[in-house]
Enzyme design. Structure first.
Site, PDB file in Angstrom:
ATOM      1  N   TYR A 142       0.836  -1.200   0.000  1.00 27.14           N
ATOM      2  CA  TYR A 142       0.000   0.000   0.000  1.00 27.14           C
ATOM      3  C   TYR A 142       0.871   1.251   0.000  1.00 27.14           C
ATOM      4  O   TYR A 142       0.641   2.182  -0.791  1.00 27.14           O
ATOM      5  CB  TYR A 142      -0.914  -0.013   1.224  1.00 27.14           C
ATOM      6  CG  TYR A 142      -1.733   1.247   1.405  1.00 27.14           C
ATOM      7  CD1 TYR A 142      -2.957   1.387   0.757  1.00 27.14           C
ATOM      8  CD2 TYR A 142      -1.295   2.275   2.225  1.00 27.14           C
ATOM      9  CE1 TYR A 142      -3.720   2.542   0.925  1.00 27.14           C
ATOM     10  CE2 TYR A 142      -2.043   3.427   2.399  1.00 27.14           C
ATOM     11  CZ  TYR A 142      -3.249   3.556   1.750  1.00 27.14           C
ATOM     12  OH  TYR A 142      -3.993   4.699   1.916  1.00 27.14           O
ATOM     13  N   LYS A 146       1.051   4.173  -2.956  1.00 25.57           N
ATOM     14  CA  LYS A 146       0.705   5.569  -2.684  1.00 25.57           C
ATOM     15  C   LYS A 146       1.909   6.488  -2.912  1.00 25.57           C
ATOM     16  O   LYS A 146       1.767   7.597  -3.458  1.00 25.57           O
ATOM     17  CB  LYS A 146       0.184   5.725  -1.257  1.00 25.57           C
ATOM     18  CG  LYS A 146      -1.221   5.210  -1.050  1.00 25.57           C
ATOM     19  CD  LYS A 146      -2.250   6.015  -1.844  1.00 25.57           C
ATOM     20  CE  LYS A 146      -3.676   5.613  -1.519  1.00 25.57           C
ATOM     21  NZ  LYS A 146      -4.678   6.365  -2.301  1.00 25.57           N
TER      22      LYS A 146
END
Length: 234
Positions: A142, A146
């Site tokens: 994740y 990002k």
């Protein structure tokens, strides 16, 4: 003539909320995602499992061309996302990291490329990062995805980044958003520290329709503390 907007991630919580609001205000909405959104005027469905980034990108552009029939979008908003836990020791680490790249980074890349083909001159492009991104040892995939979105945004917002002339571009960096899925996944959390979904939806709509000036080339950090939400340009 109706304004036209793309919601990339139209089957997610924020995407669905945006489509509902844009529909109420008579915008013609195209939803892009792994599932159709029944409220959208048009749907472009892609498959993270069976289609590569290149295949998805070509499919999105070709379908957009057919939908537009020579017209252009007023705005392209990428709010696609997802979340998976996973540190390096997890057996499925590579699988979850790959999933995060496909769900978070790839849509941002395709949305950005789509803007060079089918966004009006002076149109609006918005990407979605995350607030206060640092090391993420418990959810590495994740964090990587990002961080890559942040890099993508900084690159395309810079001189010679490739966006069409006069494109208005910004990124939001929200902390946790108060959605049904997040409440289900974290039922014991303090919801007063989460961003209200309706508030964030209205804010994005106001950037899109010109009620609020777009902070050109900037990211906007969005956080909520004790029920009060702040929007800080970075």
């Amino acid at each position: 003539m109706a304004h036209r907007v793309v919601i990339y991630g139209g089957s997610g919580n924020l995407g669905r909320s945006l489509i509902t609001l844009f529909n109420k205000n008579n915008w013609e909405v195209t939803s892009i995602g792994t599932r159709p959104n029944e409220e959208a005027a048009h749907n472009i469905v892609v498959s993270n499992k069976e289609e590569s980034l290149e295949v998805q990108g070509k499919k999105v552009i070709q379908n957009s061309n057919s939908i537009l029939n020579g017209e252009k979008y007023d705005a392209i908003l990428c709010v696609a996302g997802g979340f998976c836990m996973g540190d390096l020791a997890k057996e499925d680490f590579l699988e979850t990291a790959d999933s995060m790249i496909k769900k978070i980074l790839n849509p941002s890349l395709i949305a950005s490329k789509l803007s060079t083909v089918n966004l009006k001159e002076g149109g609006f492009l918005m990407l979605t990062g995350v607030a206060d991104l640092q090391s993420t040892p418990g959810f590495i995939g994740y964090g990587i995805a990002k961080a890559a979105v942040h890099h993508l945004f900084n690159s395309i917002a810079s001189k010679n980044g490739g966006l069409p002339k006069n494109t208005k571009v910004m990124a939001i960096q929200p902390a946790t958003i108060d959605t049904p899925d997040n409440r289900k996944g974290m039922p014991d959390a303090d919801f007063s520290q989460w961003i209200p979904l309706d508030l964030l939806t209205r804010r994005i709509f106001e950037y899109t329709n010109g009620t609020l000036s777009v902070p050109q080339g900037k990211m906007v950090k969005i956080t909520t503390k004790n029920g009060e939400t702040s929007f800080v340009e970075l």
